[in-house]
Each structure stands twice: as C-alpha cells, then as structure tokens.
Design a protein around this motif. Structure first.
Motif, PDB file in Angstrom:
ATOM      1  N   ASP A   1       0.529  -1.258   0.036  1.00  0.00           N
ATOM      2  CA  ASP A   1       0.044  -0.376   0.199  1.00  0.00           C
ATOM      3  C   ASP A   1       1.056   1.278  -0.510  1.00  0.00           C
ATOM      4  O   ASP A   1       0.615   1.987  -0.645  1.00  0.00           O
ATOM      5  N   VAL A   2       2.025   1.467   1.177  1.00  0.00           N
ATOM      6  CA  VAL A   2       2.738   2.698   0.688  1.00  0.00           C
ATOM      7  C   VAL A   2       3.328   2.167  -0.154  1.00  0.00           C
ATOM      8  O   VAL A   2       3.321   4.101  -1.119  1.00  0.00           O
ATOM      9  N   ARG A   3       3.714   1.179  -1.534  1.00  0.00           N
ATOM     10  CA  ARG A   3       4.663   1.575  -2.335  1.00  0.00           C
ATOM     11  C   ARG A   3       3.776   2.696  -3.287  1.00  0.00           C
ATOM     12  O   ARG A   3       4.186   2.901  -4.193  1.00  0.00           O
ATOM     13  N   ARG A   4       2.608   1.538  -3.980  1.00  0.00           N
ATOM     14  CA  ARG A   4       1.515   2.104  -4.405  1.00  0.00           C
ATOM     15  C   ARG A   4       0.924   3.738  -4.715  1.00  0.00           C
ATOM     16  O   ARG A   4       0.350   4.638  -5.309  1.00  0.00           O
ATOM     17  N   ARG A   5       0.814   4.050  -3.143  1.00  0.00           N
ATOM     18  CA  ARG A   5       0.564   5.388  -2.649  1.00  0.00           C
ATOM     19  C   ARG A   5       1.080   6.074  -2.446  1.00  0.00           C
ATOM     20  O   ARG A   5       1.600   8.060  -2.816  1.00  0.00           O
ATOM     21  N   LEU A   6       3.219   5.943  -3.247  1.00  0.00           N
ATOM     22  CA  LEU A   6       3.941   7.190  -3.551  1.00  0.00           C
ATOM     23  C   LEU A   6       3.993   7.397  -4.725  1.00  0.00           C
ATOM     24  O   LEU A   6       3.595   7.588  -5.461  1.00  0.00           O
ATOM     25  N   HIS A   7       4.717   8.934  -4.477  1.00  0.00           N
ATOM     26  CA  HIS A   7       4.721   9.399  -6.276  1.00  0.00           C
ATOM     27  C   HIS A   7       5.509   8.460  -6.891  1.00  0.00           C
ATOM     28  O   HIS A   7       6.394   7.696  -7.175  1.00  0.00           O
ATOM     29  N   PRO A   8       4.673   8.308  -8.565  1.00  0.00           N
ATOM     30  CA  PRO A   8       5.464   7.539  -9.318  1.00  0.00           C
ATOM     31  C   PRO A   8       6.633   7.305  -9.240  1.00  0.00           C
ATOM     32  O   PRO A   8       7.843   6.330  -9.833  1.00  0.00           O
ATOM     33  N   GLY A   9       7.556   8.300  -8.737  1.00  0.00           N
ATOM     34  CA  GLY A   9       8.896   8.265  -9.651  1.00  0.00           C
ATOM     35  C   GLY A   9      10.309   7.509  -7.553  1.00  0.00           C
ATOM     36  O   GLY A   9      11.238   7.661  -7.827  1.00  0.00           O
ATOM     37  N   THR A  10       9.160   8.019  -6.715  1.00  0.00           N
ATOM     38  CA  THR A  10       9.937   7.167  -5.794  1.00  0.00           C
ATOM     39  C   THR A  10       9.909   5.835  -5.757  1.00  0.00           C
ATOM     40  O   THR A  10       9.501   4.862  -5.679  1.00  0.00           O
ATOM     41  N   ARG A  11      11.281   5.836  -5.789  1.00  0.00           N
ATOM     42  CA  ARG A  11      11.883   3.967  -5.193  1.00  0.00           C
ATOM     43  C   ARG A  11      11.939   3.794  -3.726  1.00  0.00           C
ATOM     44  O   ARG A  11      11.704   4.500  -3.103  1.00  0.00           O
ATOM     45  N   VAL A  12      11.928   2.380  -3.255  1.00  0.00           N
ATOM     46  CA  VAL A  12      11.441   2.005  -2.061  1.00  0.00           C
ATOM     47  C   VAL A  12      11.808   0.965  -1.992  1.00  0.00           C
ATOM     48  O   VAL A  12      11.561  -0.045  -2.618  1.00  0.00           O
TER      49      VAL A  12
END
Length: 118
Positions: free
Chosen positions: A72-83
């Motif tokens: 959920d965190v990964r999906r809700r972050l800005h599209p260019g943000t790496r996790v």
C-alpha cells in the motif's frame, strides 16, 4: 494509538527518507500505520523524496498485513519514488518478505546502512 518507534530521519529531504517500522505489524495496527507512514512520506512543499527506505530491522513479528502495508505504501507514493526495505536476514520479517514473493518486487537489504547507501 499506534506510533512509529522513532521519528523518521531525512538524510537529504529531496533524495532519501527513512521510515522506521514498529516491532510488530499485524491486523491490530497495520490499518493505523498507513496514514502515519504516508503523512511522513508525502512532503508538504517541494519535491517528493526519490527514495523511501522502510526500516524493518526492529520488526520482530510481521504477518501478511505487513506485506499489504508495504504494498500500500509503495502504491501510494509518487510514481518516481523508489522503495527499498531493510530487514535483518534471519528475522521473521525477512522470511515473510521472501515467502510472499515481495522480495522480487522491492529491493530488500540486510541492514540499514546498505539500504540508505544504495
């Protein structure tokens, strides 16, 4: 109320954000953690961080709700943000990430310094 174990550490506000996770992640706290994490991960002014490191090194118990939370965190972050995830190799959290296949989708590092340096 569920609190993150210590305040998030920003190394360079425009580049990296460290988000520590609690010692336990399960159905009793996962839903309450998401808004707390997202409040830290979404900057108020300026650019979003380019890298978010989810620190599971202190997490001693995690079930499938922890996997859902990370997704959920990964999906809700800005599209260019790496996790990236930091999880101790012999920990339950690391094993859950491996068994569920999440390690294939998100880079998982054995310790925090490696994850922050990547």
């Amino acid at each position: 109320m569920t609190f993150l174990p210590y305040p998030p550490e920003r190394h360079d506000p425009s580049e990296r954000l460290l988000l520590p996770f609690p010692t336990e992640i399960d159905f009793s706290n996962a839903d309450r953690l998401l808004p707390l994490i997202m409040a830290q991960a979404r900057p108020h002014p300026g650019r979003p961080p380019r890298l978010v490191v989810l620190d599971l090194t202190a997490t001693r118990f995690m079930d499938s709700q922890g996997v859902r939370l990370i997704n959920d965190v990964r999906r809700r972050l800005h599209p260019g943000t790496r996790v990236y995830v930091a999880a101790l190799p012999e920990s339950l959290a690391s094993r859950v990430l491996e068994v569920t296949g999440l390690r294939r989708d998100i880079p998982v590092y054995d310790n925090l310094p490696e994850a922050m340096a990547a």
